[in-house]
Structure formats: C-alpha cells, structure tokens
Design an enzyme around this catalytic site. Sequence first.
Site, mmCIF file in Angstrom:
data_model
loop_
_atom_site.group_PDB
_atom_site.id
_atom_site.type_symbol
_atom_site.label_atom_id
_atom_site.label_comp_id
_atom_site.label_asym_id
_atom_site.label_seq_id
_atom_site.Cartn_x
_atom_site.Cartn_y
_atom_site.Cartn_z
ATOM 1 N N TYR A 1 30.502 49.029 27.035
ATOM 2 C CA TYR A 1 31.703 48.283 27.409
ATOM 3 C C TYR A 1 32.783 48.443 26.349
ATOM 4 C CZ TYR A 1 34.847 44.353 28.113
ATOM 5 O OH TYR A 1 35.963 43.575 28.273
ATOM 6 N N SER B 1 40.761 45.293 25.894
ATOM 7 C CA SER B 1 40.099 44.124 25.308
ATOM 8 C C SER B 1 40.208 44.228 23.796
ATOM 9 C CB SER B 1 38.619 44.095 25.721
ATOM 10 O OG SER B 1 37.888 43.168 24.942
#
Length: 253
Positions: free
Chosen positions: A145, A132
């Site tokens: 995360y 990401s």
Amino acid sequence: MSLAVITGASSGLGAIFADQLAKRGHSLVLAGRDEARLKAVAQHVGQQADVVVGDLGTKKGTDALIAHLGNRDVDVLVNNAGFGTYGPFAEIDTEREQELVAVNVDALVRLTHAVLPQMLQRGRGGILNVASTIAFQPGPYQATYGASKAFVLSLSQALWAETRKSGVTVTALCPGPTRTGFVDALGSDVSHTAIYRRLADPEPVVAAGLKGLDRGRPVVVPGLRNRLTSAFSHLSPGSMSARVTGRMLRPAK
C-alpha cells in the site's frame, strides 16, 4: 457545464468530492463497484450525474469507464479509488496485493492517460490524485500500500512539472489517517497502532485537495501534524523512517 469524474465515489472521500464538486456546478461521472451506493450519492448531490459501475481492479472495469467517457471533455479527474492491506508482507494474500496494485496504480495511470491529452489540447483541466502521507516513507506492515502511494506521489509530481504553464495541473493529495471506512476495510484491527489511533475528519481533506488543485500546487498535505511528520520523513534516511514507521504500525501480539 464542466465535467468532473470521480473514482471510488460510492463512499468516503469520493462521496464528499462528489458533493463539493457538484456545489461548484460540475456535472459528474461517479465510478465505483457498488451501484446502490453510487446512485445514493448521485441523488444526494442533486446534480446531473452519470453512474458507472465497475471494478477498477480489473481491465474490464477500467475499460468500461474510459469507454463511457469517450471523447467528452473532462475538466476534473479525481483518482480517488484505492484500498490498503495490513500485516507482514509474507502473510498477506498475494491476489489481494495484486488487486491493490491494479486499483491504486494501474487504473490511475490508465485513466490519467485517457484524459490528460485532451486537457492539454484545450489548455485547461485538473487531475487530483489521492495519495497518502505513507507515500513519504517506507511503510512496514503496509508495504505494498505504501509503495503504491509513493508511486502516485512521484507520478503526480512529475506530471505537474510536465504540465506547468499549460493551463493543466496535476496535484497529489496526501492525507493522513482519515475517517472514511478505509481502516475498517483493512480487515484487521489497527486501532492499537500509533498511526491509526486518531482519525481526521474527511471534509477538510477534500476541501484542501480541491483548493490545492485550484492553486496549481503539486502536493497537498492537510493538517499541521501531517505536514510536520511528512517533512521529518522526507529529511530522514529511508532506513530510519522505515524503523520508526514499523514501530508505529507493528501488529499487536
């Protein structure tokens, strides 16, 4: 027929990876927790596909997938399974964070270990790890995360260097916020944040990832805006990036 393995294949990017890899002529192993959705994806792609149902957040689930693969030659592994959490770190459920690390990090490492040696022995293959853009800077309010995706990015780059000129490539795909169901699964409304206000279409993300894998690129960041943001984060001190990202992800009062 060459074999592609896709985790988190029941929806979102995983289902699109299945469709695009099937169109390339791969037979598929589709892994995920939702049997009905996996079977629907398999039927949609109209291609030979094995469905492996299991939770990669557990050792049992990862073991089952590795056992299913056995000694089969895997040509493409897409480590797509993953999820996020959102909110102040001190307030997020500890077990949920542990599960996140198990899926986003532990399962990815184990699956990569399971297929990489035989790829190297054959002198061909590709591993696409879905990271990401949050991997490029600290992510306040998505701390665990973001850290998990930074791990995925770092691991992928290291393995890309290790496997150069071997016929095998490892690529990290780093999309920005994408319309995949990921945001809904956060369990909190994040539409007020600057990060999640706009979501990109998922199909170009998958196409960019596979194109980058084909070309042997270590990192793929789809979209000009995401590339500029990632470059800024990379060049900025960590403390500055953390403050900027924190403002962009701050929960609503």
